[in-house]
Design an enzyme around this catalytic site. Sequence first.
Site, PDB file in Angstrom:
ATOM      1  N   ASP A   1     135.377   0.855  92.804  1.00  0.00           N
ATOM      2  CA  ASP A   1     134.730   0.898  91.501  1.00  0.00           C
ATOM      3  C   ASP A   1     133.606   1.933  91.537  1.00  0.00           C
ATOM      4  O   ASP A   1     132.835   2.000  92.494  1.00  0.00           O
ATOM      5  CB  ASP A   1     134.169  -0.491  91.183  1.00  0.00           C
ATOM      6  CG  ASP A   1     133.500  -0.561  89.837  1.00  0.00           C
ATOM      7  OD1 ASP A   1     134.207  -0.445  88.822  1.00  0.00           O
ATOM      8  OD2 ASP A   1     132.269  -0.735  89.800  1.00  0.00           O
TER       9      ASP A   1
ATOM     10  N   GLU B   1     137.360   5.315  91.149  1.00  0.00           N
ATOM     11  CA  GLU B   1     136.836   5.955  89.952  1.00  0.00           C
ATOM     12  C   GLU B   1     135.866   7.058  90.367  1.00  0.00           C
ATOM     13  O   GLU B   1     134.749   6.775  90.782  1.00  0.00           O
ATOM     14  CB  GLU B   1     136.099   4.935  89.086  1.00  0.00           C
ATOM     15  CG  GLU B   1     136.991   3.862  88.495  1.00  0.00           C
ATOM     16  CD  GLU B   1     136.195   2.898  87.632  1.00  0.00           C
ATOM     17  OE1 GLU B   1     136.570   2.717  86.468  1.00  0.00           O
ATOM     18  OE2 GLU B   1     135.211   2.335  88.132  1.00  0.00           O
TER      19      GLU B   1
END
Length: 888
Positions: free
Chosen positions: A492, A529
């Site tokens: 993340d 990400e």
Amino acid sequence: MTHSSGEPPGGEARAHWIDRGTVLWRAGPAARHFLALSAGGGITWRDGDLRGVQELIRLLPGTLSEEQRRAWPHLPAHPAFTVHPEDAGMVREALRGQVVAAARDGSGALVAATGVQIPGVLDDLYATRALTEPLGPSSDTALRLAVWAPTARKVELALYGPGRSSVQPMRSDDESGVWSVQGPPSWLGREYTYLVTVYSPGAGGIVTNEVTDPYGLAVTPDGGRSRLVSLDAAALKPPGWDRLVKPPPVPPHRASIYELHVRDFSASDTTVPPALRGTYTAFAGTAGGDRAGAPGGGPTDDTAGDIADDTAGGTAGMRELRALARDGLTHVQLLPVFDFATVPERRQDRTEPDCDLAALPPDSEAQQECVARTAARDSFNWGYDPLHYTVPEGSYATDPDERTRELRAMVAGLNRAGLRVVMDVVYNHAHSTGVLDPIVPGYYHRLLDDGSLATSTCCANTAPEHAMMGRLVVDSIVTWATQYKIDGFRFDLMGHHPKANLLAVRRALDALTPERDGVDGRSILLYGEGWDFGEVAGGARFEQATQGNLAGTGIGTFTDRLRDAVRGGGPFDSDPRVQGFGSGLAGDPNGAPANGTPGERRARLAYCADLIRLGLTGNLAGYVLPSGRKGSEVGYHGSPAGYTAAPGEAVTYVDAHDNETLFDALAYKLPQATPMADRVRMQVLSLATVLLAQGTAFVHAGSERLRSKSFDRDSYDSGDWFNRLLWDCERGNGFGAGLPPRAANEAAWPYARPLLADPELRPGCADIGAARAGFGELLRIRASSPAFALGSAEEVGRRLTFPGSAEGVITMHVDTEGLDPCWASVTVVFNATPSAQAQALPEVAGREVALHPVQAASEDPVVRESSFDPATGTVTVPARTVAVFVSA
């Protein structure tokens, strides 16, 4: 310098002690600079001066070396000061108390004072030794616990129960800053905490913090205490765990990943027993209540045998996952399953919505109001709020004390269904500073220039650029890989990590071998990400793990380029009706002013087509498009559209847990009168740009069956109702569940309300079945030929071309001569227009060309109408259809 009388001057920390000899501080003009020290934290600001100072470290004017400038790029304008050589011996002890940077003018008057940030000096003093010291619980020869707390004055181990408690002194190693204690095996199963006596800038004095173990492997329900366990204990393993056989690994450029939330998977599945819905056990064959032993890992008399398939295979969800695996799906990615903060772990402590949600009108505000009333105490959250990074979440277990065994059983169940398992990990922030900061105040979390906490990721940002936070990331990942047999990790907000940290993770995984570790670390996927924002943006503090920076590393990043080109617009548009290639921009305008004039639409369609072509190559920086431009020469919001060095570094997607589902995006963007059958075709065509692209294909769970969240663009805390994943088509796809929650969606309610009220926008079983069938066919086509997994930029550049196409049509041709035993070439035509299109294929002139066997036998009668005219070398593809042709 602004302080109230009696206030410790540590509320701000504008000075930066970056190594044992250097302090950076914009103090302003002054005659003398120094560090004021107090062992007990008694320094205060009173009557225009500092009170309670016990000792001083003198600071001399200095300069930064080039190495220091590179290490601290966000502080180049800060004047440098050097610790006086005669005071260098005071540094270690100074860091165990209060440190205030201060400056006086020639008359001796105080002109500036501030707190001091100390991560740099701690790393300089301790990291070399600390990075190799065992931390947390270990039992190679004897049971040992260790915690890194270099600024602590004392650390003790508090042991609890059953029926007794004790406090054990811990010994400090001054070279590493590690405190440790050894104990007997009888400690296993007991709860424990650390009692850390340390100076706290927030408290302004010495405090004793009782904290859990950041390296702990188990916790009590809701994470109040750590628990001593051996993960090798039979009681913590499901039957057959040590003999588990995994599906064969695939490289990143062949992987296809299905993003799934543990609770979503079964919370609405009526074929799962009620007690098991929303749990790890819904993925496995053994009953969650079949306890295998005590939490600490004592003896077990479990004779249940290997994990069974039959029960899990009988549920609708597991039947569907097995079917997807047979079609060619390779991985399931689970949203966070580490211990997180926002769901009570005991079922009896939760409160669920008490409204008859299904009976309310489809465009009502009542559903979201009802869900909001219990959101803080219900069973649902995405889980991006870590408490303990290396402990399984307890709310997904039938009993939080069974979390380790049941998570392992889930992994085994997915493996036995033919799927490898990826774990979504969140090391860039924590739910709060309450777990890490009390151990080493001011170290584990990133601070801004004034000493305030950085929260750009949503909450308390961590600082993996600091050596021991970076080590915690690496060690945690290795534990999940070796002890839980996780096959991949999705990071993340990876751009908030240094590139060096992700490379350290990659090296640590690559070093794992089946013989020594039970794991082939080189087969473990690593992606995330790679967004660039916040206080670290643009390399402000370090070289980030962002999209372009990771080119050539083999670490994948999500490519938002194709996503936006297919869907249209971007995730933050004020008008959600902006169209893209897959949502009507090609000849089916919806009339929204945001789409611009016809000329503007044509120009945007051409641009979208180039972004999609790049996405189909794996977003390669060096690929030359038909326009003559390289991927790196095409712009995307100020960055190069093409940025990867190899196709496996691209994770291609059109929807994910963030933002509206693909079905909901198309509901906004396609003209409202578009028939459901055509919506299904556009859904399948949009997904085809992902599944038939080079690189890693990524799909949000339920997109293959038209999943809707009733336009909720941020459903992290929207409960089971808005997040329903329905395996039974008779119950619909989730559309029309009411207006989505106000907080993230109210601005779009005027667009959503008339659509939710339209019964024609609710698909039936035939529609959902058609979408699922089309998705499965695309998976089988992807798996049928190496044309979709060329593997290297060189092979893609040599074999993959884009013949000239009509507006709204993209044709991709792959020369598979000598590569594919079945076919000499594969050609894909994406026709996003509302009419049939003919496409000349000079590349296959004189060859025998046919529709791919999967599509020749398709359940879709329209795609079967696709044809090839050998006389003209032309293929004809029906409206809103992706057709795949093969040549011998």
